[in-house]
Enzyme design. Structure first.
Site, PDB file in Angstrom:
ATOM      1  CG  HIS A  17       0.895  52.258  39.608  1.00 38.76           C
ATOM      2  ND1 HIS A  17       0.089  52.473  38.511  1.00 38.76           N
ATOM      3  CD2 HIS A  17       1.803  51.328  39.210  1.00 38.76           C
ATOM      4  CE1 HIS A  17       0.497  51.711  37.507  1.00 38.76           C
ATOM      5  NE2 HIS A  17       1.545  51.004  37.906  1.00 38.76           N
ATOM      6  CG  HIS A  19       4.325  46.809  38.793  1.00 39.16           C
ATOM      7  ND1 HIS A  19       3.436  46.200  37.941  1.00 39.16           N
ATOM      8  CD2 HIS A  19       4.307  48.129  38.472  1.00 39.16           C
ATOM      9  CE1 HIS A  19       2.909  47.107  37.125  1.00 39.16           C
ATOM     10  NE2 HIS A  19       3.418  48.284  37.430  1.00 39.16           N
ATOM     11  CE  LYS A 103      -2.764  49.999  34.944  1.00 38.48           C
ATOM     12  NZ  LYS A 103      -1.413  49.664  35.361  1.00 38.48           N
ATOM     13  CG  HIS A 140      -0.388  51.550  30.706  1.00 41.22           C
ATOM     14  ND1 HIS A 140       0.768  51.243  31.375  1.00 41.22           N
ATOM     15  CD2 HIS A 140      -0.003  52.097  29.522  1.00 41.22           C
ATOM     16  CE1 HIS A 140       1.810  51.578  30.627  1.00 41.22           C
ATOM     17  NE2 HIS A 140       1.368  52.086  29.494  1.00 41.22           N
ATOM     18  CG  HIS A 178       2.127  54.972  35.006  1.00 38.64           C
ATOM     19  ND1 HIS A 178       1.511  55.171  33.798  1.00 38.64           N
ATOM     20  CD2 HIS A 178       2.049  53.644  35.224  1.00 38.64           C
ATOM     21  CE1 HIS A 178       1.103  54.016  33.313  1.00 38.64           C
ATOM     22  NE2 HIS A 178       1.408  53.072  34.162  1.00 38.64           N
ATOM     23  CG  ASP A 251       4.814  52.155  37.203  1.00 39.16           C
ATOM     24  OD1 ASP A 251       4.485  50.971  37.396  1.00 39.16           O
ATOM     25  OD2 ASP A 251       5.046  52.620  36.068  1.00 39.16           O
TER      26      ASP A 251
HETATM   27  C1  NCD Z   1       5.678  47.941  34.545  1.00 39.43           C
HETATM   28  C2  NCD Z   1       6.099  46.504  34.846  1.00 39.43           C
HETATM   29  O1  NCD Z   1       7.270  46.175  34.645  1.00 39.43           O
HETATM   30  O2  NCD Z   1       5.262  45.719  35.299  1.00 39.43           O
HETATM   31  N1  NCD Z   1       6.721  48.582  33.817  1.00 39.43           N
HETATM   32  C3  NCD Z   1       6.928  49.922  33.733  1.00 39.43           C
HETATM   33  O3  NCD Z   1       7.799  50.347  32.974  1.00 39.43           O
HETATM   34  N2  NCD Z   1       6.248  50.770  34.457  1.00 39.43           N
HETATM   35  C4  NCD Z   1       4.392  47.934  33.821  1.00 39.43           C
HETATM   36  C5  NCD Z   1       3.732  49.276  33.730  1.00 39.43           C
HETATM   37  O4  NCD Z   1       3.245  49.804  34.725  1.00 39.43           O
HETATM   38  O5  NCD Z   1       3.677  49.839  32.625  1.00 39.43           O
HETATM   39 ZN    ZN Z   2       2.856  50.045  36.611  1.00 43.22          ZN
END
Ligand code: NCD
Ligand code: ZN
Length: 347
Positions: A17, A19, A103, A140, A178, A251
């Site tokens: 996971h 970003h 997702k 999520h 998460h 995450d």
């Molecule tokens: C994530 C993001 O900033 O893209 N933020 C987070 O707090 N984890 C989005 C997410 O996974 O909820």
């Molecule tokens: Zn995330």
């Protein structure tokens, strides 16, 4: 006499996971992940969202182009589920060698979740197609209902929605992403074999006190929000307990410093820089270093039915300083535990 530092060598791990954003930010953050992980499940919450196979393939090309020279890091792409997603797109995704999951964001739940789903009933035909093709659903798992306390949103999602989904889709691979609560840990532990969960390093290391330590701490704000200590302990128990349904998903979610230190700050912590070291700390503290490899390198690929990685990485019990700031594509960013240090270091 030189004393050898205690060390542990594990099969190359993956991040299930992650970003990495796009553009200049992508180029800045990707090397941190590529150094530690062989593969990562790439979150599709760009603006606009990565909602089609075509968009996922184009995003994949941009990620491949941002890899450091010589890196064999492999991005595993996902599609962002919207109310416009069709069963046909799911079939295309299942036939595409580079798309690994879909997702689900409840509309408005988190960063760039505005195009998410307002009512799960609307996407049932899509879930049917995913079940038929075996394409995993990544969730999520929070309700967005303003009347529900923010600390209860995950538990209420499980009660209201996940408990129904697992009955309705016994063959659909599902990952509760998460997880942050004892309720989620138990639900996945006791749930069917097609249900798994990822756990972040920050939810294993911090409880909600970290949001208010000496003042308001925006760099500890993420979603799902940090919870009580009892919940953190439940996460450590399942992560380090050897159950194959739980695996590593950082995450890591970079935001520029200015977007975090703001009147209405963004959710997300940037852990990618020292992710593996942070997980090693958790497993070490729990006396479970021998189980880190399964959590980081085996359980994820086994659930996704992908081959485990070859090759290995070594971690030593040695400190690594974390800078106050890092570069996020020309803007300052604040990494997790900025100005501090880790208790482990990748060799
Ligand atoms: C994530 C993001 O900033 O893209 N933020 C987070 O707090 N984890 C989005 C997410 O996974 O909820
Ligand atoms: Zn995330």
């Amino acid at each position: 006499m030189t004393t050898e530092l205690p060390a542990i060598t594990i099969t190359r791990p993956d991040d299930w996971h992650l970003h990495v954003r796009d553009g200049a930010m992508l180029a800045s953050v990707l090397p941190d992940t590529a150094r530690q992980f062989a593969r990562a499940i790439i979150m599709p919450n760009l603006k606009p969202p990565v909602a089609t196979v075509e968009q996922a393939l184009a995003y994949r090309d941009r990620i491949l182009a941002a890899r450091p020279a010589g890196s064999d890091f492999t991005p595993l792409m996902t599609l962002y589920l919207t109310e416009q997603t069709t069963p046909e797109e799911i079939r295309r995704a299942s036939e595409c060698a580079h798309v690994y999951a879909v997702k689900y964001y409840p509309a408005g739940a988190t960063t760039n979740a505005a195009s998410g789903v307002t009512d799960l009933e609307r996407v049932m035909p899509v879930f049917e197609a995913m079940q038929e093709t075996g394409l995993p659903l990544l969730m999520h798992g929070e309700v967005t209902d303003g009347e529900i306390d923010i600390f209860d949103r995950e538990a209420v999602f499980i009660d209201r929605h996940l408990s129904v989904l697992v009955k309705r889709f016994p063959e659909l691979p599902m990952v509760l992403e998460h997880i942050t609560t004892a309720e989620a840990a138990s639900f996945v532990e006791d749930g069917p074999a097609n249900l798994a969960a990822t756990i972040t390093a920050h939810h294993l290391l911090l409880n909600r006190n970290a949001l208010f330590e000496g003042g308001l701490r925006p760099h500890h704000y993420c979603l799902p929000i940090l919870k009580r200590e009892l919940n953190r302990q439940a996460l450590v128990r399942v992560a380090t307990g050897g159950n194959p349904k739980f695996f590593l998903g950082t995450d890591s979610a970079p935001h520029p410093k200015s977007a975090k230190e703001s009147d209405c700050g963004c959710a997300g912590m940037y852990t990618a820089r020292t992710a593996l070291e942070l997980y090693a700390e958790v497993f070490d503290q729990a006396g479970a270093l021998d189980r880190l490899e399964a959590f980081a390198s085996f359980n994820g690929p086994d659930f996704y039915r992908l081959p485990r990685n070859t090759g290995s990485v070594t971690l030593c019990r040695d400190t690594l300083d974390i800078p106050d700031e890092v570069d996020f594509g020309g803007q300052p960013g604040v990494p997790f535990r900025a100005g501090g240090r880790t208790a482990w270091r990748m060799a």
